[in-house]
Write a protein that holds these residues in place. Structure first.
Motif: not given
Length: 114
Positions: A20, A38-39, A42, A73-76, A78
């Motif tokens: 992320y 991830l969550e 963040i 806030f970005e997930v790039v 997975r």
């Protein structure tokens, strides 16, 4: 569905893991990191920034200066669940993190340079 069944379903679910980034939309500074949750990661960053206690002092300074609305806030990336029982998710995560840090020109764990 019963509460017990929901808890079992939650525990059996594959965790959301990946890479992320936290981006300052005003000056382009970017913090790139990875997590096996991830969550949770963040949310931790958002909480620490709101509380004024983030471990990355440059990121915290930018948050105070520009405000929360100037951050994304970005997930790039997975990591998907694999069928191989001995798959090393942590090694895969580290490899992907290195690639994304190179992509964004971010090299240190707490680097938030442009």
């Amino acid at each position: 569905m019963s509460k017990r069944a929901l808890i079992q379903q939650y525990k059996a679910a594959f965790p959301s893991m990946g890479v992320y980034l936290i981006r300052n939309l005003t000056n382009g500074r970017t913090h790139v990191d990875a997590s096996t949750n991830l969550e949770g990661a963040i949310h931790r960053h958002q909480f620490e920034l709101r509380q004024g206690s983030h471990r990355n002092k440059l990121l915290q300074h930018d948050w105070r200066t520009h405000g929360a609305e100037q951050f994304s806030f970005e997930v790039v990336d997975r990591i998907q669940q694999r069928t191989e029982p001995d798959f090393d998710y942590r090694a895969e995560l580290a490899a992907r993190l290195a690639l994304w840090r190179e992509e964004y020109g971010v090299y240190g764990e707490h680097d938030a340079r442009k």
